[in-house]
Design a protein around this motif. Sequence first.
Motif, PDB file in Angstrom:
ATOM      1  N   PHE A  90       3.203  -0.871  -4.252  1.00 16.42           N
ATOM      2  CA  PHE A  90       4.116  -1.257  -3.168  1.00 16.42           C
ATOM      3  C   PHE A  90       3.524  -1.192  -1.707  1.00 16.42           C
ATOM      4  N   ASN A  91       2.219  -1.253  -1.787  1.00 15.79           N
ATOM      5  CA  ASN A  91       1.152  -0.935  -0.606  1.00 15.79           C
ATOM      6  C   ASN A  91       1.645  -2.180   0.101  1.00 15.79           C
ATOM      7  N   ASN A  92       1.931  -1.924   1.518  1.00 14.63           N
ATOM      8  CA  ASN A  92       2.070  -2.762   2.723  1.00 14.63           C
ATOM      9  C   ASN A  92       3.540  -3.626   2.601  1.00 14.63           C
ATOM     10  N   CYS A  93       4.585  -2.405   2.183  1.00 17.32           N
ATOM     11  CA  CYS A  93       5.798  -2.856   2.194  1.00 17.32           C
ATOM     12  C   CYS A  93       6.217  -2.438   3.572  1.00 17.32           C
ATOM     13  N   THR A  94       5.962  -3.284   4.596  1.00 23.16           N
ATOM     14  CA  THR A  94       5.897  -2.711   5.922  1.00 23.16           C
ATOM     15  C   THR A  94       7.517  -2.513   6.239  1.00 23.16           C
ATOM     16  N   MET A 114       1.342   3.208   0.444  1.00 19.34           N
ATOM     17  CA  MET A 114       0.331   2.975   1.580  1.00 19.34           C
ATOM     18  C   MET A 114       0.991   1.965   2.546  1.00 19.34           C
ATOM     19  N   ASN A 115       0.980   2.390   3.869  1.00 22.18           N
ATOM     20  CA  ASN A 115       1.452   1.377   4.970  1.00 22.18           C
ATOM     21  C   ASN A 115       2.755   0.911   4.875  1.00 22.18           C
ATOM     22  N   CYS A 116       3.733   1.839   4.283  1.00 22.66           N
ATOM     23  CA  CYS A 116       5.023   1.526   4.307  1.00 22.66           C
ATOM     24  C   CYS A 116       5.629   2.088   5.543  1.00 22.66           C
ATOM     25  N   ASN A 117       5.583   1.259   6.405  1.00 22.06           N
ATOM     26  CA  ASN A 117       5.897   1.917   7.797  1.00 22.06           C
ATOM     27  C   ASN A 117       7.212   2.310   8.275  1.00 22.06           C
ATOM     28  N   SER A 118       8.184   1.916   7.400  1.00 24.96           N
ATOM     29  CA  SER A 118       9.547   1.901   7.932  1.00 24.96           C
ATOM     30  C   SER A 118      10.239   3.119   7.135  1.00 24.96           C
ATOM     31  N   ILE A 119       9.715   3.787   6.111  1.00 21.22           N
ATOM     32  CA  ILE A 119      10.361   4.703   5.259  1.00 21.22           C
ATOM     33  C   ILE A 119      10.244   6.074   5.938  1.00 21.22           C
ATOM     34  N   ARG A 120      11.394   6.853   5.806  1.00 17.80           N
ATOM     35  CA  ARG A 120      11.459   7.940   6.885  1.00 17.80           C
ATOM     36  C   ARG A 120      11.586   9.370   5.920  1.00 17.80           C
ATOM     37  N   GLU A 121      11.745   9.091   4.447  1.00 19.89           N
ATOM     38  CA  GLU A 121      12.108  10.157   3.523  1.00 19.89           C
ATOM     39  C   GLU A 121      11.496  10.014   2.192  1.00 19.89           C
ATOM     40  N   ILE A 122      10.611  10.873   1.586  1.00 17.54           N
ATOM     41  CA  ILE A 122      10.307  10.777   0.447  1.00 17.54           C
ATOM     42  C   ILE A 122      10.798  11.937  -0.574  1.00 17.54           C
ATOM     43  N   ILE A 123      11.471  12.092  -1.732  1.00 14.86           N
ATOM     44  CA  ILE A 123      11.801  13.000  -2.395  1.00 14.86           C
ATOM     45  C   ILE A 123      11.292  12.638  -3.858  1.00 14.86           C
ATOM     46  N   ILE A 124      10.257  13.400  -4.377  1.00 14.47           N
ATOM     47  CA  ILE A 124       9.585  13.225  -5.521  1.00 14.47           C
ATOM     48  C   ILE A 124       9.960  14.131  -6.537  1.00 14.47           C
ATOM     49  N   ALA A 135      -1.537   7.703  -1.642  1.00 13.22           N
ATOM     50  CA  ALA A 135      -0.351   7.191  -2.288  1.00 13.22           C
ATOM     51  C   ALA A 135       0.687   6.782  -1.109  1.00 13.22           C
ATOM     52  N   PHE A 136       0.839   8.027  -0.160  1.00 11.94           N
ATOM     53  CA  PHE A 136       1.933   7.549   1.004  1.00 11.94           C
ATOM     54  C   PHE A 136       0.872   7.661   2.165  1.00 11.94           C
ATOM     55  N   ALA A 137      -0.391   7.363   2.376  1.00 14.16           N
ATOM     56  CA  ALA A 137      -0.964   7.411   3.568  1.00 14.16           C
ATOM     57  C   ALA A 137      -0.541   6.357   4.729  1.00 14.16           C
ATOM     58  N   SER A 138      -0.454   6.614   5.814  1.00 19.32           N
ATOM     59  CA  SER A 138      -0.254   5.781   7.099  1.00 19.32           C
ATOM     60  C   SER A 138       1.034   5.068   6.971  1.00 19.32           C
ATOM     61  N   CYS A 139       2.045   6.045   6.317  1.00 21.22           N
ATOM     62  CA  CYS A 139       3.581   5.777   6.578  1.00 21.22           C
ATOM     63  C   CYS A 139       3.989   6.262   8.008  1.00 21.22           C
ATOM     64  N   ASP A 140       4.088   5.373   8.913  1.00 19.05           N
ATOM     65  CA  ASP A 140       4.131   5.795  10.260  1.00 19.05           C
ATOM     66  C   ASP A 140       5.493   6.459  10.601  1.00 19.05           C
ATOM     67  N   SER A 141       6.465   6.148   9.846  1.00 19.59           N
ATOM     68  CA  SER A 141       7.595   6.810  10.135  1.00 19.59           C
ATOM     69  C   SER A 141       7.970   8.041   9.212  1.00 19.59           C
TER      70      SER A 141
END
Length: 332
Positions: A90-94, A114-124, A135-141
């Motif tokens: 799902f890389n670049n799902c902006t 990576m680069n999923c720039n709108s996601i705010r929370e990850i619960i693994i 895996a979650f690099a550069s997720c700006d939000s």
Amino acid sequence: MKGINMFLSVIMAIMILVSIVPITASAATSGTCGENLTWTFNSKDGTLSLTGHGSMNKYVQSEIPWSNILNEIKSIRIEEGVTDISDDAFNNCTFLETVFFPASLKSIGYFAFMNCNSIREIIIPDNVEYIGSHAFASCDSLRRVVIGNAVSEIMRCTFEGCEQLEKVSLPKSLIRIDDSAFYRCLSLKEVLFDGDNDEWNKIQIGMFNDSLMSAKLIYLSNIKIIISEPSVKQIRYKDGIILHSDILGEYPTGSYIIWSSDNKNFKESITEESLLIIAASNGKTVFTVTLIDEYGNELAQDSVEMYSKAGFFDKIGGFFRSLFGTTKIYKN
């Protein structure tokens, strides 16, 4: 004759134009992505769903089945039964905002989000054992990350460049955090560790994790909340007693207290960290105080049994109760 030649020229021009303009096929919205996995995309709400069981196929990024609709995906729902998310899935799902991971999931590939720039929370989930590098690099939000208790290593650059990340919850199963795992996580304020100081000090932490090391470290296992001894153990009927709570240990910002009881033998009034109770009828009541974090997770809890017992004149009520009432509230 001249008119006929002009007509033929126009027809020829149209035919040439049609032949050179490419015909754009509509992007696929469903298909297979593993031996026993299928995917579907709902264009109305932007949800991509993966169903079935087992692992995803391995792809290079350009071959991902939904590569033509990356900018349309707002939500990803991975159903129970899926065990592995492939590299770059799902890389670049902006515009991706939410992801649902199933309990069956065991691994997340490198560059997967990576680069999923709108996601705010990850619960693994707790069954995930492997999370690939970047895996979650550069997720700006991204603001909050919770890592389940089966992960033993956070790979290189897993959260690199998540500059808005504020809170991360880490399991005591960790034995290593690789170089740059949290590099440039400039907003990181709190690290919630599900263990104690000795367990934290056993974790090997690589270079370029300054953001992690400078954040406030909170040991979740040290947090306790207790109900203090009441100021008095006996009171007259309809008088009140205050139950006080005390929090021991550092706790996350945004946490709050909830009081509850198992019946209505007492009238209750909450004042900050205390509870005023007033006897209302006969019987035993269990009062519970719970410390909750800002996301609704229970951090600590304590309870106490209290009893209300009405005397003869209390039951008659009115004038006689005011003169001769004998109801007492006392701790068991």
